[in-house]
Write an enzyme that holds these catalytic residues in place. Structure first.
Site, PDB file in Angstrom:
ATOM      1  N   LYS A  33     -24.315  19.870 -19.999  1.00  0.00           N
ATOM      2  CA  LYS A  33     -23.460  20.940 -20.525  1.00  0.00           C
ATOM      3  C   LYS A  33     -21.990  20.521 -20.570  1.00  0.00           C
ATOM      4  CE  LYS A  33     -26.767  23.821 -21.345  1.00  0.00           C
ATOM      5  NZ  LYS A  33     -27.174  24.096 -22.748  1.00  0.00           N
ATOM      6  N   SER A  92     -23.730  26.571 -24.565  1.00  0.00           N
ATOM      7  CA  SER A  92     -23.536  25.718 -23.401  1.00  0.00           C
ATOM      8  C   SER A  92     -23.927  26.534 -22.165  1.00  0.00           C
ATOM      9  CB  SER A  92     -22.086  25.241 -23.337  1.00  0.00           C
ATOM     10  OG  SER A  92     -21.869  24.440 -22.194  1.00  0.00           O
ATOM     11  N   TYR A 115     -28.309  19.180 -15.217  1.00  0.00           N
ATOM     12  CA  TYR A 115     -27.989  20.258 -16.154  1.00  0.00           C
ATOM     13  C   TYR A 115     -26.498  20.302 -16.459  1.00  0.00           C
ATOM     14  CZ  TYR A 115     -28.246  24.965 -18.210  1.00  0.00           C
ATOM     15  OH  TYR A 115     -28.180  26.051 -19.059  1.00  0.00           O
TER      16      TYR A 115
END
Length: 284
Positions: free
Chosen positions: A153, A135, A149
């Site tokens: 994650k 991650s 992003y």
């Protein structure tokens, strides 16, 4: 199966994936190194008898199933899955297109799901295995210019936390790895895509953010080879951690997030605690 572990690593042609594969091979383990271009994977890792390079685009369920089948045919099983393949779409949310958001989520969130779904039947049959998903500290705390992003994650972290109790009864361990800044190729032009500036209100901040992220490439403090060694240690544990926060900067981010959450809980504790349905009065 051999007494050696068999590793199945995605994104093994560049960046962290290369280091993970090299470390596992150096430890005497079998490695199934996957990437969209298996030739580039073989070139990055060099010749090794315990190496199988396989084509795998993590966005393709067919690729995932075929790669897992090839791994089992060659080595008899899969002991450690490293979900590593990812990309980075940077930019302000209003300027990121829906297509860019979708590509970010498809590669960095749906991709690991595709591969894990293909691997889990093998691990369930073995009644053993370890799913490790890379991650980011962006899975712990969001940041300006990182909406795409961080969304991917945060999704990875929630999926992996929920997966853990589902597969634990089959002897399958899970670990989320939250790295900080490591000197990989994530910030190169091959892996980072920027939103096209289109809104004047963001123009000044946009220029500053673009300059910052481009300046970070090659300056990150984390050593991917040391992270690879850390994964060797973790995967040897009888009870590996469900989460490994990797790097001093990532630890700092996590501790700041803990402090912020506690502050927000305390600030509105009375209001939050007053939301239960009132008890029905006796005799009403």
């Amino acid at each position: 199966m051999s007494s050696n572990k068999t590793w199945f690593i995605t994104g093994a042609g560049r960046g962290m994936g290369v280091e993970f594969a090299k470390a596992a091979l150096a430890a005497g383990d079998n490695v199934v190194a996957t990437g969209r271009n298996p030739g580039a994977v073989r070139e990055a890792l060099g010749p090794a008898g315990d190496l199988l390079a396989v084509k795998l685009d993590v966005t393709s369920t067919q690729d995932a199933e075929a790669a897992v089948k090839a791994a089992v045919h060659r080595f008899g099983g899969i002991d450690v899955l490293i979900n590593n393949a990812a990309n980075f779409y940077a930019g302000y949310f209003e300027e990121l297109t829906p297509e860019q958001m979708e590509r970010q989520l498809t590669t960095s969130l749906i991709g690991p799901m595709n591969v894990t779904r293909a691997v889990l039947p093998v691990m369930r049959e073995q009644r053993s295995g370890h799913v490790v998903t890379i991650s980011s500290s962006a899975g712990l705390a969001g940041f300006e210019y990182g909406t795409a992003y961080a969304a991917s994650k945060f999704g990875v972290d929630g999926w992996m936390e929920s997966l853990a109790p589902e597969v634990e009864p089959f002897g399958i361990h899970t670990t989320i790895v939250n790295p900080g800044f490591f000197r990989t190729e994530l910030l190169t032009k091959e892996s980072t895509n920027y939103a096209t500036p289109s809104i004047e209100d963001y123009a000044e901040r946009n220029a500053a953010q673009r300059e910052f992220w481009e300046s970070q490439n090659g300056q990150q403090q984390g050593d991917p080879a040391k992270l690879a060694q850390a994964l060797l240690t973790i995967t040897d544990e009888a009870q590996p951690p469900r989460r490994f926060i990797a790097g001093a900067d990532a630890i700092n981010t996590a501790e700041q997030q803990i402090a912020t959450l506690q502050q927000q809980i305390d600030a509105f504790r009375e209001l939050s605690s007053s939301l239960a349905i009132d008890p029905v009065a006796v005799g009403s």
